[in-house]
Design a protein around this motif. Structure first.
Motif, PDB file in Angstrom:
ATOM      1  N   ALA A  13      14.742  56.042  10.734  1.00 26.53           N
ATOM      2  CA  ALA A  13      14.408  55.933  11.985  1.00 26.53           C
ATOM      3  C   ALA A  13      12.867  56.121  12.174  1.00 26.53           C
ATOM      4  O   ALA A  13      12.292  55.454  12.994  1.00 26.53           O
ATOM      5  CB  ALA A  13      15.003  57.221  12.840  1.00 26.53           C
ATOM      6  N   LEU A  14      12.283  56.975  11.354  1.00 28.77           N
ATOM      7  CA  LEU A  14      10.902  57.234  11.223  1.00 28.77           C
ATOM      8  C   LEU A  14      10.401  55.798  10.682  1.00 28.77           C
ATOM      9  O   LEU A  14       9.108  55.343  11.329  1.00 28.77           O
ATOM     10  CB  LEU A  14      10.377  58.315  10.282  1.00 28.77           C
ATOM     11  CG  LEU A  14       8.917  58.465  10.112  1.00 28.77           C
ATOM     12  CD1 LEU A  14       8.103  58.718  11.325  1.00 28.77           C
ATOM     13  CD2 LEU A  14       8.644  59.830   9.213  1.00 28.77           C
ATOM     14  N   LEU A  17       1.699  58.682  13.020  1.00 33.84           N
ATOM     15  CA  LEU A  17       2.338  57.921  13.792  1.00 33.84           C
ATOM     16  C   LEU A  17       1.960  58.050  15.248  1.00 33.84           C
ATOM     17  O   LEU A  17       1.622  57.314  16.238  1.00 33.84           O
ATOM     18  CB  LEU A  17       3.747  57.688  13.629  1.00 33.84           C
ATOM     19  CG  LEU A  17       4.545  56.753  14.810  1.00 33.84           C
ATOM     20  CD1 LEU A  17       4.253  55.618  14.918  1.00 33.84           C
ATOM     21  CD2 LEU A  17       6.049  57.429  14.552  1.00 33.84           C
ATOM     22  N   ASN A  18       2.178  59.585  15.714  1.00 39.72           N
ATOM     23  CA  ASN A  18       2.031  59.956  17.075  1.00 39.72           C
ATOM     24  C   ASN A  18       0.597  60.120  17.534  1.00 39.72           C
ATOM     25  O   ASN A  18      -0.144  59.965  18.659  1.00 39.72           O
ATOM     26  CB  ASN A  18       2.312  61.424  17.326  1.00 39.72           C
ATOM     27  CG  ASN A  18       4.104  61.087  17.404  1.00 39.72           C
ATOM     28  OD1 ASN A  18       4.440  60.287  18.285  1.00 39.72           O
ATOM     29  ND2 ASN A  18       4.841  62.083  16.916  1.00 39.72           N
ATOM     30  N   GLN A  19      -0.321  60.200  16.439  1.00 41.01           N
ATOM     31  CA  GLN A  19      -1.834  60.041  16.572  1.00 41.01           C
ATOM     32  C   GLN A  19      -2.107  58.735  17.220  1.00 41.01           C
ATOM     33  O   GLN A  19      -3.089  58.674  18.140  1.00 41.01           O
ATOM     34  CB  GLN A  19      -2.596  60.168  15.419  1.00 41.01           C
ATOM     35  CG  GLN A  19      -4.023  60.356  15.705  1.00 41.01           C
ATOM     36  CD  GLN A  19      -4.777  60.637  14.198  1.00 41.01           C
ATOM     37  OE1 GLN A  19      -4.319  61.126  13.217  1.00 41.01           O
ATOM     38  NE2 GLN A  19      -6.105  60.388  14.116  1.00 41.01           N
ATOM     39  N   LEU A  51       7.167  50.929  12.001  1.00 38.37           N
ATOM     40  CA  LEU A  51       7.066  49.490  11.868  1.00 38.37           C
ATOM     41  C   LEU A  51       6.991  48.826  13.349  1.00 38.37           C
ATOM     42  O   LEU A  51       6.196  47.857  13.711  1.00 38.37           O
ATOM     43  CB  LEU A  51       8.411  48.853  11.309  1.00 38.37           C
ATOM     44  CG  LEU A  51       8.354  49.071   9.741  1.00 38.37           C
ATOM     45  CD1 LEU A  51       9.681  48.523   9.212  1.00 38.37           C
ATOM     46  CD2 LEU A  51       7.327  48.443   8.967  1.00 38.37           C
ATOM     47  N   ASN A  52       7.778  49.470  14.286  1.00 43.11           N
ATOM     48  CA  ASN A  52       7.547  49.183  15.722  1.00 43.11           C
ATOM     49  C   ASN A  52       6.235  49.335  16.211  1.00 43.11           C
ATOM     50  O   ASN A  52       5.705  48.609  16.966  1.00 43.11           O
ATOM     51  CB  ASN A  52       8.408  49.968  16.512  1.00 43.11           C
ATOM     52  CG  ASN A  52       8.788  49.411  17.866  1.00 43.11           C
ATOM     53  OD1 ASN A  52       9.229  48.334  18.193  1.00 43.11           O
ATOM     54  ND2 ASN A  52       8.373  50.227  18.666  1.00 43.11           N
ATOM     55  N   VAL A 112       5.171  60.428  23.002  1.00 42.65           N
ATOM     56  CA  VAL A 112       5.339  61.065  21.641  1.00 42.65           C
ATOM     57  C   VAL A 112       6.629  60.599  20.949  1.00 42.65           C
ATOM     58  O   VAL A 112       7.552  60.815  22.017  1.00 42.65           O
ATOM     59  CB  VAL A 112       4.991  62.562  21.399  1.00 42.65           C
ATOM     60  CG1 VAL A 112       5.519  63.321  20.159  1.00 42.65           C
ATOM     61  CG2 VAL A 112       3.571  62.934  21.571  1.00 42.65           C
ATOM     62  N   VAL A 113       6.935  60.099  19.738  1.00 41.11           N
ATOM     63  CA  VAL A 113       8.303  60.183  19.194  1.00 41.11           C
ATOM     64  C   VAL A 113       8.572  61.060  18.263  1.00 41.11           C
ATOM     65  O   VAL A 113       7.870  61.670  17.689  1.00 41.11           O
ATOM     66  CB  VAL A 113       8.308  58.630  18.975  1.00 41.11           C
ATOM     67  CG1 VAL A 113       8.127  57.635  19.795  1.00 41.11           C
ATOM     68  CG2 VAL A 113       7.353  58.361  17.716  1.00 41.11           C
TER      69      VAL A 113
END
Length: 332
Positions: free
Chosen positions: A314-315, A295-297, A320-321, A306-307
């Motif tokens: 939440a992940l 996701l962060n890539q 999806l977001n 970065v999240v």
């Protein structure tokens, strides 16, 4: 201005899209029928390749048909709700009773898409030796595997979605571009897995090219919602800075498509990373570290922060977001 804000089932554009999909399927079926009757005209290797390319195009057409004209796979137990008609043969008779095909279930349509793609995977080449056109504009083994990964994700088969995303990643053929805008200006980079090629001659007036509909200095039919824009860090995220424009009236537009010759991206590497992330996130019982890295890539490529979600739910929500931000205006 702003022609596509409320497109309903009775809109002529919707009917034309449905008809165009079945025209494409009809052409595939006719091609396969004629190829079978003249198989000696080409080598066995070419015969296999052409069959794989045809199966890929038919599966892609049915993928969009069943996802636009039926409820999602998980709408009913076993996806037994109605999907779309499965036309798999070509008749020489224009009014052949065999052409009166009832709707198949969504499960049956998905099964046919899977069958075609698995067949295509075995028959398509890894590459055509033409990196400036055919390796992206024609179906490849990687394209079939990528579409299978998407199919399994939509189906909720996260194990297979992960497996097929891994096949694409492990090929070493694909990679993210340093800037997300590159994919939409140079159409055959390593990020593009399969796209529909276009040039100005394919779109001779103001009614065909994506750029005509999206670009504010052309028809400008399609605006971007403020809710979508608000998903991005407008000071840092390159997807806002390089791919969103604002006109004098204050409306936002996507600049992924700007003219009459942009290729249409069907599947690209960023989606594969997000498919794998979503599959891993759903398979795990807690926050999957590999899914978070993927996701962060995608996020850090675009300079987005970065999240670090702390729960599985939440992940998944963050992934999806991210899909919504990254893949908007690409037919998803």
């Amino acid at each position: 201005m702003y022609q596509f804000n409320t497109v309903t089932s009775s809109d002529a554009t919707v009917g034309l899209a449905y008809g165009a999909a079945y025209r494409t399927i009809g052409e595939v079926n006719l091609f396969l029928k004629n190829l079978a009757g003249a198989s000696s005209v080409v080598t066995p290797e070419k015969n296999s390749q052409y069959t794989g390319e045809a199966a890929f195009i038919r599966s892609l057409s049915y993928f969009y048909l069943v996802n636009l004209w039926a409820q999602p796979y998980g709408f009913s137990q076993g996806a037994t709700h109605l999907g779309v008609p499965l036309a798999l043969t070509s008749s020489n008779l224009p009014f052949d009773p065999a052409n009166l095909i009832p709707r198949s279930t969504v499960a049956e349509v998905y099964a046919q898409i899977e069958k075609d793609l698995l067949d295509a995977e075995t028959k398509l080449p890894v590459a055509y030796g033409d990196a400036t056109f055919s390796d992206v504009a024609r179906a490849t083994k990687g394209a079939a595997q990528a579409l299978l990964a998407r199919l399994y994700l939509y189906k909720g088969d996260y194990t297979k979605a992960n497996t097929y995303a891994d096949k694409v990643i492990a090929s070493g053929k694909y990679a993210l571009n340093a800037d997300p805008v590159t994919t939409f200006r140079t159409f055959t980079t390593k990020e593009s897995i399969f796209s529909v090629a276009h040039n100005g001659g394919d779109n001779p007036n103001t009614n065909h090219a994506l750029g005509q509909h999206y670009a504010p200095d052309k028809r400008g039919d399609i605006t971007v919602s403020t809710a979508y824009v608000a998903l991005m860090d407008q000071a840092e995220d390159l997807r806002f800075k390089n791919l969103i424009v604002k006109n004098a009236a204050g409306s936002f537009f996507s600049s992924k498509y700007q003219g009459t010759s942009e290729w249409v991206p069907v599947v690209r590497y960023a989606e594969i990373l997000l498919i794998k992330a979503e599959a891993l996130a759903n398979l795990a019982t807690v926050v999957d570290p590999a899914a978070l890295v993927l996701l962060n890539q995608v996020r850090t490529r675009s300079k987005a922060a970065v999240v670090a979600p702390v729960t599985k739910a939440a992940l998944i929500s963050a992934i999806l977001n991210e899909r919504r931000i990254e893949l908007a205006f690409e037919g998803h």
